[in-house]
Design an enzyme around this catalytic site. Sequence first.
Site, PDB file in Angstrom:
ATOM      1  N   SER A  74     -64.884  58.472 -12.427  1.00  0.00           N
ATOM      2  CA  SER A  74     -63.974  58.846 -11.362  1.00  0.00           C
ATOM      3  C   SER A  74     -63.625  57.615 -10.517  1.00  0.00           C
ATOM      4  O   SER A  74     -63.141  56.623 -11.059  1.00  0.00           O
ATOM      5  CB  SER A  74     -64.609  59.978 -10.539  1.00  0.00           C
ATOM      6  N   GLU A 128     -45.095  53.068  -7.194  1.00  0.00           N
ATOM      7  CA  GLU A 128     -45.597  53.806  -8.349  1.00  0.00           C
ATOM      8  C   GLU A 128     -46.963  54.446  -8.092  1.00  0.00           C
ATOM      9  O   GLU A 128     -47.640  54.866  -9.019  1.00  0.00           O
ATOM     10  CB  GLU A 128     -45.667  52.930  -9.598  1.00  0.00           C
ATOM     11  N   ASP A 181     -60.182  68.403 -17.715  1.00  0.00           N
ATOM     12  CA  ASP A 181     -60.483  67.812 -16.414  1.00  0.00           C
ATOM     13  C   ASP A 181     -59.465  68.323 -15.398  1.00  0.00           C
ATOM     14  O   ASP A 181     -58.271  68.035 -15.519  1.00  0.00           O
ATOM     15  CB  ASP A 181     -60.431  66.279 -16.510  1.00  0.00           C
ATOM     16  N   HIS A 183     -64.297  67.245 -15.473  1.00  0.00           N
ATOM     17  CA  HIS A 183     -64.477  65.995 -14.728  1.00  0.00           C
ATOM     18  C   HIS A 183     -65.914  65.478 -14.801  1.00  0.00           C
ATOM     19  O   HIS A 183     -66.138  64.276 -14.807  1.00  0.00           O
ATOM     20  CB  HIS A 183     -64.037  66.191 -13.273  1.00  0.00           C
TER      21      HIS A 183
END
Length: 174
Positions: free
Chosen positions: A47, A103, A126, A154
Amino acid sequence: MGSPWLRKVHAPRQRLSHLTSFERDAQDAVDLMKALGFDKFSLLGWSDGGITAMMAAAKNPDLISRMVVWGSNAFVSQQDLELYEAVRDAWVDGIAQYAKRPEGSICMELLPLISCPTLIIHGEKDPMVPNFHPQYLLKHIKGSQLHLMPEGKHNLHLRYADEFNKLVENFMED
């Protein structure tokens, strides 16, 4: 008086912007490994830890042997913001700051600088990291590999610990 590095780590931290926390964490991790006497080392990052690992690998290519990341992203999209809102907490306020960058970049510009062998693991279920993120990492990290876990979420390293550990072990031994 101790080393300057130890004073830095043990000094109370000011509340810093989330926009600098990944960079700071990456540098702290590299500084720690150097202080421990490691000339080369591998990184595993889950993560936000994966973001930190990618930044460390991009900025310190001579130090990083291999890298494994999972549940990680290099930018924040509108879809990400919607997912984050569903679990709203202080982290959401911090990570949402990246959406204001061009972006939504967290570390997009650094990915081409990563030169170590990299394994990207992604759980296809996830709920926090949409499937386009590992595809983006695969495309922009030279020589990287992607392993998809169809039932993974996740926290796939916890739920599928045996499979995850075997993947990482095999990758690190190559």
